[in-house]
Design an enzyme around this catalytic site. Structure first.
Site, mmCIF file in Angstrom:
data_model
loop_
_atom_site.group_PDB
_atom_site.id
_atom_site.type_symbol
_atom_site.label_atom_id
_atom_site.label_comp_id
_atom_site.label_asym_id
_atom_site.label_seq_id
_atom_site.Cartn_x
_atom_site.Cartn_y
_atom_site.Cartn_z
ATOM 1 C CB SER D 43 -22.821 38.995 19.154
ATOM 2 O OG SER D 43 -23.409 39.882 18.243
ATOM 3 C CG HIS D 93 -25.981 32.787 9.345
ATOM 4 N ND1 HIS D 93 -26.583 32.731 8.111
ATOM 5 C CD2 HIS D 93 -26.135 34.080 9.758
ATOM 6 C CE1 HIS D 93 -27.079 33.912 7.805
ATOM 7 N NE2 HIS D 93 -26.820 34.744 8.772
ATOM 8 C CG HIS D 95 -24.638 37.681 5.558
ATOM 9 N ND1 HIS D 95 -25.414 38.814 5.549
ATOM 10 C CD2 HIS D 95 -25.134 36.908 6.559
ATOM 11 C CE1 HIS D 95 -26.323 38.744 6.521
ATOM 12 N NE2 HIS D 95 -26.172 37.609 7.150
ATOM 13 C CG ASP D 118 -19.350 14.883 -5.505
ATOM 14 O OD1 ASP D 118 -19.815 13.767 -5.788
ATOM 15 O OD2 ASP D 118 -18.392 15.391 -6.125
ATOM 16 C CG HIS D 167 -31.022 36.229 6.493
ATOM 17 N ND1 HIS D 167 -31.531 36.110 7.754
ATOM 18 C CD2 HIS D 167 -29.691 36.444 6.646
ATOM 19 C CE1 HIS D 167 -30.553 36.275 8.628
ATOM 20 N NE2 HIS D 167 -29.443 36.475 7.985
ATOM 21 C CE1 TYR D 225 -13.586 12.202 -3.590
ATOM 22 C CE2 TYR D 225 -13.766 12.658 -1.242
ATOM 23 C CZ TYR D 225 -13.324 13.014 -2.500
ATOM 24 O OH TYR D 225 -12.621 14.187 -2.675
#
Lengths: 228, 228, 228, 228
Positions: D43, D93, D95, D118, D167, D225
């Site tokens: 963190s 995750h 932002h 795609d 969020h 592909y």
């Protein structure tokens, strides 16, 4: 003192690294309240030529006490903020693209998501436009005055930024690095707010309970983000 | 002469460093009025292959007097500006993203904040669209003509830029570096103006007393920004 | 052959340098009509790991004749363009941000300024949406078919790009480097067109006489831009 | 274990390289289901100071079993996703600017083109806003809960991302690198969707037969592909 000069110099360079500064449009200062000094970037000097020893030292009234260069012309704004809020240790001013756009639009930056709530406890306020007399005399000090006036009743470290109408953002923090951190976050949330409103013009501020959660998990007494 | 070539070469590279140029879409020149020469970037040469000695030297009518390469095809526009305004020493032309967008929209760039006021004393004007005859013959010289026409009654160093309708921005200054500086500022304020209007469509130009204050603290007789 | 592989490899890397490619979303090919071969980027290979010898060689029907890797899955589109237009020597496909946005909006890119006119002789067209049968069978070849269909009656080197509805841009040119050059210009004018319309929603295409002037000074028989 | 730490460390740095992370606003994890462990970023640690050995190891309930640093505060969200979907091996995750803007607008990201098709088999969904009780207690776990709830009836690897209302985005994949790949694609298609709607406010999702074609040529049983 050299340590504080080093910190202010690094904080000024960090503004550039984060893309908040074009040409010489930005400045960072820090205060050492025990010694009664402010250290600030010199005025109009190119960032890549600037050295720690070029930082200017003033007393808490903004009178230069050390350094061969002129301090940033925004010094009186920094002084006004340090005098109003004993808890802050660093101040940043930039003309960063999106936060400045809100300033030019004379609008605060609404709290539309948790990125914002992680740093600012609600809408980042926009000051009123300065009056003619405030501009013509002691302009930079009055810029600080309208920021302090606008923040009245708010803890400065819970709302560590404001945009000055027609001008641009100021941010502050515990020290110079923290003020830079807040200036970086401010620029991001300003751009996100423009986008979010473009996607959904009816978007509203986030619920108070989400704001509380995010702000307090990073800044409250029981913060659990980061190390220690 | 080598010094001026070096300055023009560096100014051209600075355009690239500031992100104002894609491919070869930009050029800088400077004038030495005592020697009666203009030094300008060669046409269509890649920036990273360009050397100071590749800069082309012309007289004040735009006739090449030194250099093996063709001058920028925009040379006649530069010449027109140097002839109209004795006080300028450098000219920049780019197709930078946001200033060019205003040019394509046939709109001037409104003065919405102090970033703008620090560099341009009011709205950056947009020229009229060139007429067919002006395009078909002496197009580049006529591009200079409509800029000069649009600036009539304005001091060129107080409004050191214009956007040419359907085309793009020109900026100028005391010398090549100063012209680049103004081109950089122009691009920033163009982007900020788009954003500010998106945030607040009713936004108006800043009060005249703020414009005066900012422009004059940097450029007036009693300027106090920067060193000395 | 090694020379052509080298050119195609460099052109693929130039796409990355110009910011037109994210991940592996782009490909460049070139044709050598005398030898009857096409050289194209391999499919789904990371750009920084790719070497000139990884380029895949096919005949003019798209059958691999040399190389250990599979060719780009868009090869049949490239083949269709080379077969339709004998004058082109290189083809580029990207998912660059702004040109792709026009494709997704199913709109051509209007000619709003001279940056556009310097490269494309009028609005860059958008193809029709492919029909179900065209998608389910021979999709990539049919993508080429709708581009060629849309360009009918236009010289391919005067309109060296199109956007495929719902998909993205294709650009072409005299050779691989020229095709990349046009792809770069396309992305710029796409972004400028969005901005210009935001500034002035009533903006119109530039007058035909300005389009003629700009296009022809770069590409006409009497071109005078660049060296020689 | 060292191999997994290395992979997670590299995936975290890749987020920075792709411009998805500002300051410390992002985290990647991966799971090793045989060993029953999750490896996740610590963190609030600066990316450039982070080493593979700083990665934190937890069991599948999120209890730390190895490492001196605290795990990312978002760990319970990662845990919830790994527990719900046995087929995923990595979670991201961020932002990132544009995906977060959709989250703040409380809107899913519409499928307007093949770049989207795609990677994501239809509109990338937006979760509902978390309720007060869900925020005040077990917030991060509940964030995972609303994502899983929103994806109900969808294969997680066919829709490897969602935006959490107010969020920001979460993305996942077969492993950490695949999750990063999807997060990169998500950010691109989010920005393209904003642009496409600005160009053509009436734009609609792409036809189902184009979605099927693109998604399946990359991900279906007969994918063609890439290599092999």
């Amino acid at each position: 003192m050299n340590k504080l000069k080093q910190a202010v110099w690094q904080a000024n360079l960090a503004l550039v690294d984060h893309g908040l500064v074009v040409l010489t449009w930005g400045n960072v200062s820090a205060v050492d309240r025990k010694r009664g000094v402010i250290v600030i970037k010199p005025s109009g000097v190119a960032y890549d030529a600037m050295r720690p020893e070029d930082m200017v030292v003033t007393d808490l009234d903004g009178t230069v006490v050390e350094g061969k260069l002129r301090p940033s012309s925004d010094l009186p704004t920094h002084v006004a903020l340090y005098r109003a809020w004993k808890e802050i240790g660093g101040v940043v001013h930039t003309h960063s693209m999106y936060a400045t756009s809100f300033a030019q639009a004379c609008r605060g930056i609404p709290c539309l998501g948790t990125t914002h709530a992680d740093h600012f406890y609600g809408e980042v306020p926009c000051t009123r436009v300065l009056r003619r007399a405030e501009v013509e005399k002691d302009y930079e000090a009055n810029t600080g005055k309208v920021i302090v006036e606008r923040l009245a009743g708010t803890l400065a470290l819970q709302m560590p930024a404001a945009v000055v109408a027609n001008h641009g953002p100021f941010a502050w923090g515990k020290d110079a690095a923290d003020a830079v951190h807040n200036a970086v976050a401010l620029e991001q949330v300003a751009q996100m707010a423009i986008n979010a409103r473009q996607i959904n013009p009816a978007v509203k501020a986030i619920p108070a309970y989400i704001l509380d959660k995010h702000y307090l998990r990073k800044h409250g007494a029981t913060a659990y983000y980061g190390q220690k």
